[in-house]
Design a protein around this motif. Structure first.
Motif, PDB file in Angstrom:
ATOM      1  N   ALA A  24     -27.921  17.434  -8.387  1.00  0.00           N
ATOM      2  CA  ALA A  24     -26.759  18.114  -7.590  1.00  0.00           C
ATOM      3  C   ALA A  24     -27.029  18.585  -6.130  1.00  0.00           C
ATOM      4  CB  ALA A  24     -25.944  19.374  -7.541  1.00  0.00           C
ATOM      5  N   ALA A  72     -20.535  19.462  -4.615  1.00  0.00           N
ATOM      6  CA  ALA A  72     -21.290  19.613  -5.294  1.00  0.00           C
ATOM      7  C   ALA A  72     -22.369  20.665  -6.005  1.00  0.00           C
ATOM      8  CB  ALA A  72     -22.000  18.306  -6.050  1.00  0.00           C
ATOM      9  N   VAL A  76     -23.574  23.949  -7.382  1.00  0.00           N
ATOM     10  CA  VAL A  76     -24.702  24.439  -7.960  1.00  0.00           C
ATOM     11  C   VAL A  76     -25.173  25.164  -7.611  1.00  0.00           C
ATOM     12  CG1 VAL A  76     -27.044  23.484  -9.187  1.00  0.00           C
ATOM     13  CG2 VAL A  76     -24.874  22.097  -9.291  1.00  0.00           C
ATOM     14  N   TRP A  89     -26.736  32.349 -18.142  1.00  0.00           N
ATOM     15  CA  TRP A  89     -27.204  32.153 -16.731  1.00  0.00           C
ATOM     16  C   TRP A  89     -28.337  32.755 -15.979  1.00  0.00           C
ATOM     17  CZ3 TRP A  89     -24.129  27.294 -15.896  1.00  0.00           C
ATOM     18  CH2 TRP A  89     -24.238  25.486 -17.625  1.00  0.00           C
TER      19      TRP A  89
ATOM     20  N   PHE B 133     -20.835  17.629 -11.730  1.00  0.00           N
ATOM     21  CA  PHE B 133     -22.473  18.643 -11.620  1.00  0.00           C
ATOM     22  C   PHE B 133     -22.391  19.607 -12.280  1.00  0.00           C
ATOM     23  CE2 PHE B 133     -24.539  15.283  -8.957  1.00  0.00           C
ATOM     24  CZ  PHE B 133     -23.981  15.055  -8.369  1.00  0.00           C
ATOM     25  N   MET B 134     -21.386  20.252 -12.326  1.00  0.00           N
ATOM     26  CA  MET B 134     -21.480  21.241 -13.091  1.00  0.00           C
ATOM     27  C   MET B 134     -21.284  20.932 -15.057  1.00  0.00           C
ATOM     28  SD  MET B 134     -21.922  24.261 -11.731  1.00  0.00           S
ATOM     29  CE  MET B 134     -21.704  25.979 -13.024  1.00  0.00           C
ATOM     30  N   GLU B 136     -22.455  18.973 -16.043  1.00  0.00           N
ATOM     31  CA  GLU B 136     -23.684  18.263 -15.927  1.00  0.00           C
ATOM     32  C   GLU B 136     -24.976  18.999 -16.500  1.00  0.00           C
ATOM     33  OE1 GLU B 136     -26.786  18.277 -14.318  1.00  0.00           O
ATOM     34  OE2 GLU B 136     -27.553  16.516 -15.244  1.00  0.00           O
ATOM     35  N   LEU B 137     -24.656  20.219 -16.722  1.00  0.00           N
ATOM     36  CA  LEU B 137     -25.382  21.205 -15.732  1.00  0.00           C
ATOM     37  C   LEU B 137     -25.366  21.725 -17.269  1.00  0.00           C
ATOM     38  CD1 LEU B 137     -27.718  23.202 -14.303  1.00  0.00           C
ATOM     39  CD2 LEU B 137     -25.886  24.088 -13.477  1.00  0.00           C
ATOM     40  N   GLY B 138     -23.878  22.314 -17.765  1.00  0.00           N
ATOM     41  CA  GLY B 138     -23.470  22.808 -18.643  1.00  0.00           C
ATOM     42  C   GLY B 138     -24.146  21.773 -19.825  1.00  0.00           C
ATOM     43  N   ASN B 142     -31.313  23.705 -17.012  1.00  0.00           N
ATOM     44  CA  ASN B 142     -31.855  23.303 -16.203  1.00  0.00           C
ATOM     45  C   ASN B 142     -32.947  23.972 -16.630  1.00  0.00           C
ATOM     46  OD1 ASN B 142     -33.382  23.008 -14.081  1.00  0.00           O
ATOM     47  ND2 ASN B 142     -31.323  23.287 -12.615  1.00  0.00           N
ATOM     48  N   TRP B 147     -32.271  27.886 -17.341  1.00  0.00           N
ATOM     49  CA  TRP B 147     -30.488  28.130 -18.248  1.00  0.00           C
ATOM     50  C   TRP B 147     -30.551  27.087 -19.269  1.00  0.00           C
ATOM     51  CZ3 TRP B 147     -29.170  26.459 -11.893  1.00  0.00           C
ATOM     52  CH2 TRP B 147     -29.342  28.133 -10.947  1.00  0.00           C
TER      53      TRP B 147
END
Lengths: 137, 199
Positions: A24, A72, A76, A89, B133-134, B136-138, B142, B147
Motif C-alpha cells: 500500500a 489505501a 494500512v 495483529w 489493500f486490506m 491483500e494484507l489479510g 506482513n 502479521w
C-alpha cells in the motif's frame, strides 16, 4: 494555471521498517511520484495550446489515482497504529515510532495534495468549459 | 429561407443524436447500480464463524468461537458505505433520467450530474482501493510486522470479500465511463434555446 503544487512522497528508512514493506505504501509513493512529474510538466505548457483538453482528462484520472492511493495507505497505516484484535495483529507503532511519525507526515501532505488537486480540477473544468458554454448559450 | 433550412437541419440533428446515447447511458447506469449494490450486499453480509479447540481439560475439549466480520476492519466498513452511497446515487440518477425530464435548476442540471458523477467515482475508488489493500494484507500477511495471514483460517470470508471487491471494481470502471459520458454530454449538448433565437 501556475498555482503551487504540493505532493507528498516518503522514503521512510528507519533501521527496521521501510516503506517498501507494505504494497500500500509502495503504491502511495509511486502514485504521488507520477503525479508530481506530471504536474511539473504541465507547468510548462503554453497558455493557448491545444493540449489543455488532454490535461483536463488526465487531471480527472490523476485525482482518482491520488484519492485511491491515500485511501489505501490510510487503511494500512490505521492497522499499523491500532492493530486489529480480531485478526491477531498487534500495532507496530510502539516499536518504530520515528517511522510512524514520518508516515503520518506523508499522509498529511498527501491530503493537502488531494485538496489542492480537487480545486485544480474544478478550476480547469471551469476554464475549459466556460468558453464553450459561452459559444452555445 | 436559409435560416429556416438551418433551423430544420438543427432540430432534425438534435432529435436524432441524443436517443441512442440516452439508452446507452441508462443501461450503463443500471449495470453500475447492480455492480455497486452487489458489492455492498456481499460485503455487508460477510461473516464467518469458526469453532476452534483451544485446550483440553481432562477429556473435554474447550472450544472457542471466533468470528470474522466485516465490521472489524474500518477499511471494509468504508467500502460498504462507499458502495452503498454509490448505488443510491445511481438509483437517483436512473429515476431522474426516467421520470424527471422537466426538472431543471437554472440550466445547471447537466453540470450537477457531471459533478456528482465525479464525486461518486472518487468515493468508489477510495473505498475499493482501501479494501483491496486490506484484503491483500489479510491474504499474504506482513512478515515485517509479524502479521499473520488470516485467509487460510477464514476461507469463505476471504472468498466473499474477493467477490465483493471484483464487483466494486467493475462498478468503478462503469462509473468512470458514465462520468466521462456525462462530461461529454455537458460539452456538446446543444441548448434547446439556441435553435429558436434568431440573430
Amino acid at each position: 494555471m501556475a498555482t503551487s503544487h504540493e505532493k507528498g512522497t516518503f522514503f521512510a528508512l528507519s533501521y527496521e521498517a521501510k516503506y517498501s514493506d507494505t504494497p500500500a505504501f509502495k503504491f502511495f509513493v509511486i502514485a504521488n511520484a507520477i503525479v508530481t512529474v506530471y504536474a511539473f510538466l504541465v507547468l510548462f505548457i503554453p497558455s493557448e495550446s491545444q493540449l489543455w483538453g488532454l490535461v483536463l482528462a488526465l487531471d480527472l484520472v490523476f485525482t482518482m489515482l491520488l484519492i485511491s492511493s491515500i485511501s489505501a495507505a490510510l487503511a494500512v497505516a490505521q492497522v499499523g497504529k491500532k492493530g486489529n484484535s480480531s485478526a491477531g495483529w498487534l500495532p507496530v507503532c510502539g516499536q518504530v515510532t520515528k517511522y510512524c511519525n514520518q508516515v503520518t507526515g506523508a499522509l498529511v501532505a498527501g491530503f493537502i495534495a488531494i485538496i489542492t488537486y480537487i480545486i485544480l480540477l474544478l478550476y480547469s473544468i471551469y476554464t475549459f468549459l466556460n468558453p464553450l458554454l459561452g459559444k452555445n448559450g | 429561407m436559409a435560416l429556416q433550412n438551418e433551423d430544420k437541419l438543427e432540430v432534425g440533428y438534435s432529435s436524432l443524436q441524443p436517443k441512442p446515447k440516452k439508452w446507452v447511458l441508462l443501461m450503463l447506469r443500471l449495470l453500475a447500480f447492480f455492480a455497486t449494490a452487489a458489492a455492498t450486499v456481499v460485503m455487508g453480509l460477510n461473516k464467518e464463524t469458526k469453532t476452534l479447540v483451544v485446550a483440553t481439560v481432562g477429556t473435554t475439549p474447550i472450544k472457542a468461537t471466533l468470528t470474522a466480520k466485516f465490521q472489524h476492519t474500518p477499511a471494509f466498513v468504508f467500502f460498504v458505505i462507499a458502495n452503498g452511497l454509490a448505488s443510491i446515487h445511481n438509483l437517483v440518477m436512473i429515476m431522474g433520467d426516467l421520470f424527471g425530464q422537466k426538472l431543471d435548476y437554472k440550466g445547471l442540471r447537466l453540470a450537477m450530474i457531471a459533478i456528482l458523477d465525479m464525486m461518486t467515482v472518487a468515493l468508489i475508488s477510495g473505498g475499493a482501493s482501501a479494501a483491496a489493500f486490506m484484503a491483500e494484507l489479510g491474504k499474504n500477511g506482513n512478515s515485517h510486522a509479524r502479521w499473520n495471514s488470516i485467509c487460510d483460517k477464514y476461507k469463505t470470508f476471504c472468498d466473499h470479500g474477493g467477490g465483493a471487491l471484483i464487483a466494486s471494481f467493475a462498478g468503478l470502471i462503469l462509473m468512470l465511463i458514465i462520468s466521462v459520458m456525462s462530461i461529454i454530454k455537458l460539452l456538446i449538448k446543444p441548448k434547446p434555446d439556441s435553435t429558436t433565437v434568431v440573430p
